[in-house]
Design a protein around this motif. Structure first.
Motif, mmCIF file in Angstrom:
data_model
loop_
_atom_site.group_PDB
_atom_site.id
_atom_site.type_symbol
_atom_site.label_atom_id
_atom_site.label_comp_id
_atom_site.label_asym_id
_atom_site.label_seq_id
_atom_site.Cartn_x
_atom_site.Cartn_y
_atom_site.Cartn_z
ATOM 1 N N CYS A 123 -6.350 10.963 -1.904
ATOM 2 C CA CYS A 123 -5.650 10.702 -3.161
ATOM 3 C C CYS A 123 -6.443 9.667 -3.954
ATOM 4 C CB CYS A 123 -4.243 10.168 -2.910
ATOM 5 S SG CYS A 123 -3.110 11.367 -2.179
ATOM 6 N N VAL A 124 -6.353 9.758 -5.253
ATOM 7 C CA VAL A 124 -6.991 8.778 -6.133
ATOM 8 C C VAL A 124 -5.896 7.999 -6.839
ATOM 9 C CG1 VAL A 124 -8.469 8.422 -8.146
ATOM 10 C CG2 VAL A 124 -9.066 10.164 -6.456
ATOM 11 N N TYR A 125 -6.069 6.692 -6.898
ATOM 12 C CA TYR A 125 -5.126 5.815 -7.592
ATOM 13 C C TYR A 125 -5.885 4.998 -8.636
ATOM 14 C CZ TYR A 125 -2.553 6.839 -3.308
ATOM 15 O OH TYR A 125 -1.955 7.485 -2.258
ATOM 16 N N VAL A 126 -5.199 4.681 -9.715
ATOM 17 C CA VAL A 126 -5.766 3.781 -10.726
ATOM 18 C C VAL A 126 -4.782 2.633 -10.917
ATOM 19 C CG1 VAL A 126 -6.522 3.496 -13.099
ATOM 20 C CG2 VAL A 126 -7.019 5.630 -11.893
ATOM 21 N N VAL A 127 -5.263 1.415 -10.665
ATOM 22 C CA VAL A 127 -4.474 0.206 -10.882
ATOM 23 C C VAL A 127 -4.921 -0.408 -12.208
ATOM 24 C CG1 VAL A 127 -3.822 -2.061 -9.995
ATOM 25 C CG2 VAL A 127 -4.313 -0.179 -8.400
ATOM 26 N N ALA A 154 -10.223 1.973 2.165
ATOM 27 C CA ALA A 154 -10.218 2.800 0.960
ATOM 28 C C ALA A 154 -11.443 2.451 0.140
ATOM 29 C CB ALA A 154 -8.943 2.568 0.150
ATOM 30 N N LEU A 155 -11.842 3.380 -0.708
ATOM 31 C CA LEU A 155 -12.961 3.143 -1.614
ATOM 32 C C LEU A 155 -12.395 2.492 -2.877
ATOM 33 C CD1 LEU A 155 -16.000 3.630 -2.199
ATOM 34 C CD2 LEU A 155 -15.324 5.784 -3.278
ATOM 35 N N VAL A 156 -12.702 1.218 -3.086
ATOM 36 C CA VAL A 156 -12.179 0.454 -4.218
ATOM 37 C C VAL A 156 -13.318 0.194 -5.194
ATOM 38 C CG1 VAL A 156 -11.060 -1.688 -4.944
ATOM 39 C CG2 VAL A 156 -10.420 -0.617 -2.769
ATOM 40 N N VAL A 157 -13.143 0.649 -6.432
ATOM 41 C CA VAL A 157 -14.223 0.591 -7.421
ATOM 42 C C VAL A 157 -13.687 0.034 -8.737
ATOM 43 C CG1 VAL A 157 -15.943 1.922 -8.709
ATOM 44 C CG2 VAL A 157 -15.344 2.592 -6.372
ATOM 45 N N VAL A 185 -8.929 -0.406 -11.922
ATOM 46 C CA VAL A 185 -9.531 -0.376 -10.584
ATOM 47 C C VAL A 185 -9.193 0.985 -9.980
ATOM 48 C CG1 VAL A 185 -9.577 -1.381 -8.282
ATOM 49 C CG2 VAL A 185 -9.302 -2.862 -10.276
ATOM 50 N N ILE A 186 -10.218 1.720 -9.544
ATOM 51 C CA ILE A 186 -10.037 3.057 -8.969
ATOM 52 C C ILE A 186 -10.037 2.933 -7.451
ATOM 53 C CG2 ILE A 186 -10.976 5.393 -8.815
ATOM 54 C CD1 ILE A 186 -12.410 4.821 -11.495
ATOM 55 N N VAL A 187 -9.073 3.552 -6.821
ATOM 56 C CA VAL A 187 -8.969 3.522 -5.361
ATOM 57 C C VAL A 187 -8.919 4.966 -4.854
ATOM 58 C CG1 VAL A 187 -7.635 2.728 -3.381
ATOM 59 C CG2 VAL A 187 -7.702 1.339 -5.471
ATOM 60 N N VAL A 188 -9.846 5.311 -3.960
ATOM 61 C CA VAL A 188 -9.876 6.636 -3.340
ATOM 62 C C VAL A 188 -9.581 6.452 -1.856
ATOM 63 C CG1 VAL A 188 -11.230 8.725 -2.906
ATOM 64 C CG2 VAL A 188 -11.619 7.392 -4.998
ATOM 65 N N SER A 189 -8.546 7.101 -1.370
ATOM 66 C CA SER A 189 -8.176 6.896 0.030
ATOM 67 C C SER A 189 -7.594 8.166 0.637
ATOM 68 C CB SER A 189 -7.153 5.765 0.154
ATOM 69 O OG SER A 189 -6.718 5.629 1.495
ATOM 70 N N PRO A 190 -8.013 8.495 1.848
ATOM 71 C CA PRO A 190 -7.422 9.637 2.557
ATOM 72 C C PRO A 190 -6.151 9.250 3.326
ATOM 73 C CG PRO A 190 -9.249 8.762 3.823
ATOM 74 C CD PRO A 190 -9.178 7.938 2.565
ATOM 75 N N ARG A 191 -5.799 7.969 3.334
ATOM 76 C CA ARG A 191 -4.697 7.473 4.161
ATOM 77 C C ARG A 191 -3.409 7.357 3.351
ATOM 78 N NH1 ARG A 191 -9.435 5.743 5.490
ATOM 79 N NH2 ARG A 191 -10.069 5.633 7.688
ATOM 80 N N ASP A 192 -2.326 7.863 3.918
ATOM 81 C CA ASP A 192 -1.034 7.833 3.240
ATOM 82 C C ASP A 192 -0.526 6.407 3.032
ATOM 83 O OD1 ASP A 192 -0.955 10.598 3.121
ATOM 84 O OD2 ASP A 192 0.081 10.790 5.049
ATOM 85 N N PRO A 245 -17.788 3.098 8.139
ATOM 86 C CA PRO A 245 -17.711 4.300 8.997
ATOM 87 C C PRO A 245 -16.306 4.899 8.989
ATOM 88 C CG PRO A 245 -18.844 2.496 10.123
ATOM 89 C CD PRO A 245 -18.257 1.917 8.872
ATOM 90 N N GLY A 246 -16.254 6.214 8.823
ATOM 91 C CA GLY A 246 -14.990 6.916 8.858
ATOM 92 C C GLY A 246 -14.220 6.923 7.561
ATOM 93 N N LEU A 247 -14.693 6.195 6.533
ATOM 94 C CA LEU A 247 -13.937 6.089 5.281
ATOM 95 C C LEU A 247 -13.693 7.445 4.644
ATOM 96 C CD1 LEU A 247 -12.701 4.357 3.021
ATOM 97 C CD2 LEU A 247 -14.975 4.215 2.001
ATOM 98 N N LEU A 248 -14.711 8.315 4.656
ATOM 99 C CA LEU A 248 -14.598 9.617 3.995
ATOM 100 C C LEU A 248 -14.656 10.772 4.992
ATOM 101 C CD1 LEU A 248 -16.895 8.978 0.881
ATOM 102 C CD2 LEU A 248 -14.412 8.770 1.039
ATOM 103 N N ASP A 249 -14.225 10.515 6.214
ATOM 104 C CA ASP A 249 -14.267 11.575 7.221
ATOM 105 C C ASP A 249 -13.248 12.683 6.934
ATOM 106 O OD1 ASP A 249 -16.281 10.348 8.502
ATOM 107 O OD2 ASP A 249 -15.118 9.630 10.228
ATOM 108 N N ALA A 250 -12.158 12.337 6.269
ATOM 109 C CA ALA A 250 -11.125 13.328 5.960
ATOM 110 C C ALA A 250 -11.619 14.297 4.893
ATOM 111 C CB ALA A 250 -9.850 12.635 5.494
#
Length: 497
Positions: A187-191, A213-216, A225-232, A178-183
């Motif tokens: 930003c997208v990150y690739v590790v 964050a959405l970790v895929v 590893v792809i990380v999608v996060s609205p949080r700074d 809940p709330g993960l994609l409310d924003a």
């Protein structure tokens, strides 16, 4: 299980004899030895007989199949009796119920000699050990299934974001996160790690981000590893993770709307290439002057609407599907775009060929790809009603947009960086683009070796600060620069441009 009454503790005994059998059986509970088949094989040797472990349906789980009375097996698995014994002149049989988290099993032991106290104890305690192992295995398997299902769900959310279906992505994510994609933005990150440790790194990404964050696990690149996060805070958490591991690299995008997740992913991949040359092994996509930002926005939107107008006759969902697939297909290879979208590469190619047909053009031409890429990325900001199609000068062409003073100055400055090189990489690059990015064809035109062409193009990358050998935004901007200064002809879009 642990004593011996004859006091002969130093005498060596065969496997399974005396109290040694208990110690041997307990060894099978150690993490390295937890294998039901090995336990059954051990039991066979310990009692010098044949052993079978089967479920209520008669499926053999371990050991060798034995002729058993079906009614007796049913009584045991149903719980009506816990054990049974049967004897004849040729063989002696013991059957013991083994509990299982989902269904009971039967452990059957057959041997030629009668069961003495020791053999009976071995069978009873072995059944208990097998019970523990089956329960542990079921719990482990359930954990694996849960983690796999969760991982698949994260990938499904990412794929929805990649095709701009933010409503469905939020709906799917809301149930578990809940709330993960409310924003509205993220930003997208690739590790990047070695493929062998990717799963562990993905788990560390989840821990580092507090599952906020959405970790895929990237379906296209085994080590990503792809990380999608609205949080700074996610950026610093991932930087810290990379700092703890010598072989990790991190690339990040600038903040984008969720509908532009595919664009942000491309930025993160581009930044990842730069991270390999940074001391801290991290890089964020550099916001630089993009050609579309130097064009009149109203005129650019009007031109975009006219170029993509042939797609407006399609049903909304079909049009959205084609636009999203082509945007990714132009940014990455068809194979990788297919993996990211969760479809076959033939599906990606078919959707791209359909757009080619509707636009009356050919994606084998790099100038065409660059122009369509510009239109598709401009289209993201257009409303569904395409009001921009009625704005601005209806006769405005792409050549008019590219001939503006700001765009021409940008293009001349960019390509002018190559003029100091006596090898004339600018001519090589122009010829290579005209040849569709084919080094062999460009080499024939220039009268040089294909490897020379590749070396010139590769050497231009750090000068232009753009990746050229990989299709994507960087390459298409360089192509647009060539169009703006007149080094290449603006492609003709039948009736639309």
């Amino acid at each position: 299980m642990a004593g011996r009454e004859d006091g002969n503790r130093q005498q060596e005994t065969p496997a399974g004899a005396g109290p040694a059998w208990a110690e041997e059986l307990l060894e099978h509970l150690r993490p390295a030895g937890r294998d039901v088949r090995r336990v059954v094989a051990w039991l066979s040797g310990a009692v010098r007989g044949s052993v079978a472990l089967q479920d209520a349906a008669g499926n053999l789980i371990a050991g060798n199949r034995l002729p058993l009375d079906e009614d007796l097996v049913t009584d045991i698995t149903a719980g009506r009796i816990a054990s049974a014994a049967w004897e004849s002149r040729e063989r002696h049989l013991r059957l013991v119920r083994v509990e299982h988290p989902s269904h009971a099993c039967v452990l059957a032991v057959s041997r030629e000699t009668p069961f003495d106290r020791r053999a009976s104890d071995v069978v009873t305690h072995t059944a208990q050990v097998i019970e523990l192992l089956l329960t542990a295995r079921e719990s482990t398997a359930a954990g694996h299934r849960l983690r796999r299902a969760t991982s698949d769900l994260r990938l499904a959310i990412l794929q929805l974001l990649m095709v701009e279906d933010t409503v469905a992505a939020r709906r799917v994510a809301a149930g578990l996160w809940p709330g993960l994609l409310d924003a509205d933005t993220a930003c997208v990150y690739v590790v990047e790690s070695g493929p062998a440790v990717r799963d562990r790194i993905a788990e560390e990404c989840l821990d580092s981000t507090g599952e906020e964050a959405l970790v895929v696990r990237c379906p296209a690149m085994d080590g990503h590893v792809i990380v999608v996060s609205p949080r700074d805070a996610t950026r610093e958490a991932l930087r810290s993770l990379v700092g703890r591991h010598p072989d990790l690299f991190l690339g990040g995008s600038v903040r984008q709307s969720l509908a532009r997740t595919a664009t942000a992913y491309g930025q993160a991949v581009s930044a990842l290439a730069v991270a390999h040359f940074r001391p801290d092994k991290t890089a964020v996509y550099a916001e630089r002057t993009h050609p579309e930002r130097l064009m009149d926005p109203v005129a650019l939107r009007g031109w975009t609407s006219r170029v993509l107008r042939p797609l407006d006759t399609l049903p909304h969902h079909t049009r959205a599907e084609l636009l999203a697939t082509n945007r990714l297909g132009l940014e990455f290879t068809a194979v990788n775009a297919a993996k990211v979208l969760g479809v076959s590469r033939n599906t990606v190619r078919a959707r791209m060929e359909r757009v080619e047909g509707l636009l009356g053009t050919d994606f084998a031409d790099l100038t065409v790809r660059a122009v369509v890429h510009l239109a598709l990325n401009t289209q993201i900001g257009l409303p569904d009603a395409h009001l921009a199609s009625d704005t601005g000068n209806p006769g405005l062409r792409l050549s008019d947009l590219l001939s503006g003073p700001a765009v021409r100055t940008w293009a001349q400055d960019l390509l002018g960086r190559l003029d100091a090189d006596a090898r004339n990489p600018r001519r090589t690059l122009r010829t290579w683009i005209a040849a569709g990015g084919n080094a062999e064809r460009a080499a024939q035109t220039l009268g040089v070796h294909a490897q020379t062409v590749r070396e010139h193009v590769r050497s231009a990358e750090p000068v232009l600060e753009r990746q050229l050998l990989a299709a994507g935004t960087d390459l298409y901007e360089v192509v647009l620069a060539h169009l703006a200064v007149g080094d290449l002809d603006v492609p003709d879009f039948h009736r639309h441009d």
